[in-house]
Scaffold this motif. Structure first.
Motif, PDB file in Angstrom:
ATOM      1  N   UNK A 170       0.845  -1.189   0.000  1.00 13.32           N
ATOM      2  CA  UNK A 170       0.000   0.000   0.000  1.00 13.32           C
ATOM      3  C   UNK A 170       0.884   1.244   0.000  1.00 13.32           C
ATOM      4  N   UNK A 171       0.755   2.112  -1.009  1.00 13.39           N
ATOM      5  CA  UNK A 171       1.610   3.303  -1.057  1.00 13.39           C
ATOM      6  C   UNK A 171       1.184   4.330  -0.019  1.00 13.39           C
ATOM      7  N   UNK A 172       1.962   5.381   0.181  1.00 23.52           N
ATOM      8  CA  UNK A 172       1.543   6.448   1.097  1.00 23.52           C
ATOM      9  C   UNK A 172       0.177   6.992   0.696  1.00 23.52           C
ATOM     10  N   UNK A 173      -0.610   7.437   1.649  1.00 21.32           N
ATOM     11  CA  UNK A 173      -1.990   7.824   1.346  1.00 21.32           C
ATOM     12  C   UNK A 173      -2.126   8.979   0.365  1.00 21.32           C
ATOM     13  N   UNK A 174      -1.129   9.813   0.234  1.00 19.18           N
ATOM     14  CA  UNK A 174      -1.233  10.959  -0.671  1.00 19.18           C
ATOM     15  C   UNK A 174      -0.505  10.777  -1.979  1.00 19.18           C
ATOM     16  N   UNK A 175      -0.074   9.542  -2.282  1.00 19.45           N
ATOM     17  CA  UNK A 175       0.735   9.342  -3.479  1.00 19.45           C
ATOM     18  C   UNK A 175      -0.060   9.608  -4.746  1.00 19.45           C
ATOM     19  N   UNK A 176      -1.309   9.168  -4.783  1.00 15.69           N
ATOM     20  CA  UNK A 176      -2.133   9.421  -5.955  1.00 15.69           C
ATOM     21  C   UNK A 176      -1.478   8.884  -7.203  1.00 15.69           C
ATOM     22  N   UNK A 177      -1.475   9.672  -8.263  1.00 16.95           N
ATOM     23  CA  UNK A 177      -0.827   9.280  -9.503  1.00 16.95           C
ATOM     24  C   UNK A 177       0.394  10.100  -9.807  1.00 16.95           C
ATOM     25  N   UNK A 178       0.979  10.722  -8.764  1.00 13.87           N
ATOM     26  CA  UNK A 178       2.113  11.625  -8.967  1.00 13.87           C
ATOM     27  C   UNK A 178       3.456  10.917  -9.047  1.00 13.87           C
ATOM     28  N   UNK A 179       3.492   9.634  -8.656  1.00 19.03           N
ATOM     29  CA  UNK A 179       4.793   8.999  -8.540  1.00 19.03           C
ATOM     30  C   UNK A 179       5.507   9.458  -7.283  1.00 19.03           C
ATOM     31  N   UNK A 180       6.722   8.967  -7.066  1.00 18.29           N
ATOM     32  CA  UNK A 180       7.406   9.299  -5.818  1.00 18.29           C
ATOM     33  C   UNK A 180       8.906   9.231  -5.997  1.00 18.29           C
ATOM     34  N   UNK A 181       9.590   9.788  -5.014  1.00 20.58           N
ATOM     35  CA  UNK A 181      11.028   9.641  -4.855  1.00 20.58           C
ATOM     36  C   UNK A 181      11.255   8.916  -3.538  1.00 20.58           C
ATOM     37  N   UNK A 182      12.170   7.956  -3.497  1.00 22.09           N
ATOM     38  CA  UNK A 182      12.434   7.186  -2.283  1.00 22.09           C
ATOM     39  C   UNK A 182      13.894   7.297  -1.870  1.00 22.09           C
TER      40      UNK A 182
END
Length: 294
Positions: A170-182
């Motif tokens: 489960x991704x972070x709750x605000x990830x949406x469709x923006x993608x992420x940096x880790x």
């Protein structure tokens, strides 16, 4: 070994990734590259030097002295003398998949791209695809945790490797469709930033981190593990450091280099390099908080 064009800068700054600025003719960062060449001993590489594509989306240095690059077309390698395309040569799977991200860590050189995650170990290549639980997606970010856990993310989802297979997370709750940096900090904690927020993970739960005062209204552009603990967080107009439960080390991104997704690297002398997708490369001097050298 690197060629003579890069060696003096390496000696002064201890930088790998910040040296390579791939450009095509008319690229918006061309003027920035000229300014960098005047200020530092920087060599600019492009397709005329043998780089197969002008966009480099991932960089990793391996202990044998090679620099590996994920491009929008393939996997490339730089040995100090020139570039070579090595994707299809080493793994036939690259004939049908783009490479977008690279990380060096436990097990070897990890790669992610169009519908796959894989690793080059000593003399071998292992491909993880649908049969190993890897969904069909374009993987844009990797994170390697202590103990061998591997994370991969695309625009709207995440997977992690445990044992020989990947599983959905489960991704972070605000990830949406923006993608992420880790990023994985020196304590082994996994961090994730998106345009909408910053989170860290403990056990099986994500925890949101409050942003510094003055950051309201800014989108987040990237996160990097900081030397000495904590993380660097790039925003549209600023870069901040989170350490020991507080925000400090604020740097302002200069005009013309804002609101751009970034890749970051902290060199051995504490200089912070911030490379934008279209706005070029800058280095913040560790002794001059808030001042950018471009």
């Amino acid at each position: 070994m690197f060629g003579m064009g890069c060696r003096s800068m390496l000696a002064r700054l201890g930088v790998w990734a910040g040296l390579l600025i791939p450009l095509c003719a008319g690229h918006p960062a061309a003027a920035m590259a000229t300014a960098l060449s005047d200020a530092f001993d920087v060599r600019v590489y492009d397709q005329a030097d043998g780089l197969d594509y002008f966009t480099v989306s991932g960089l990793a240095a391996t202990p044998d002295g090679l620099l590996w690059m994920a491009t929008f077309r393939d996997l490339a390698r730089y040995d100090g003398m020139g570039f070579s395309r090595v994707g299809i040569e080493l793994a036939p799977e690259f004939g049908r998949a783009q490479v977008r991200c690279t990380k060096w860590g436990e097990g070897g050189l990890w790669l992610g791209g169009g519908g796959f995650v894989g690793v080059f170990g000593p003399g071998s290549w292992r491909y993880f695809g649908p049969n190993e639980g890897v969904p069909a997606a374009m993987y844009r970010e990797l994170a390697l945790l202590p103990g061998g856990e591997v994370w991969a993310a695309w625009e709207s989802g995440m997977i992690r490797k445990r044992g020989d297979r990947f599983e959905g997370v489960e991704p972070p709750p605000g990830m949406g469709g923006d993608g992420c940096s880790m990023a994985v900090d020196e304590g082994g904690r996994l961090w994730c930033s998106t345009r909408r927020g910053l989170w860290w993970r403990e056990g099986e739960s994500w925890h949101g981190e409050s942003l510094p005062e003055g950051a309201k209204g800014q989108g987040l552009c990237g996160v990097l593990a900081a030397r000495g603990g904590g993380v660097w967080l790039a925003m549209d107009r600023e870069v901040w450091r989170w350490r020991d439960g507080k925000w400090d080390g604020r740097r302002e991104r200069p005009e013309g280099m804002r609101e751009d997704p970034v890749a970051m690297l902290e060199d051995s002398r504490g200089g912070l390099w911030v490379g934008g997708w279209v706005s070029g490369l800058m280095r913040f001097d560790p002794d001059e908080i808030g001042r950018a050298h471009v």
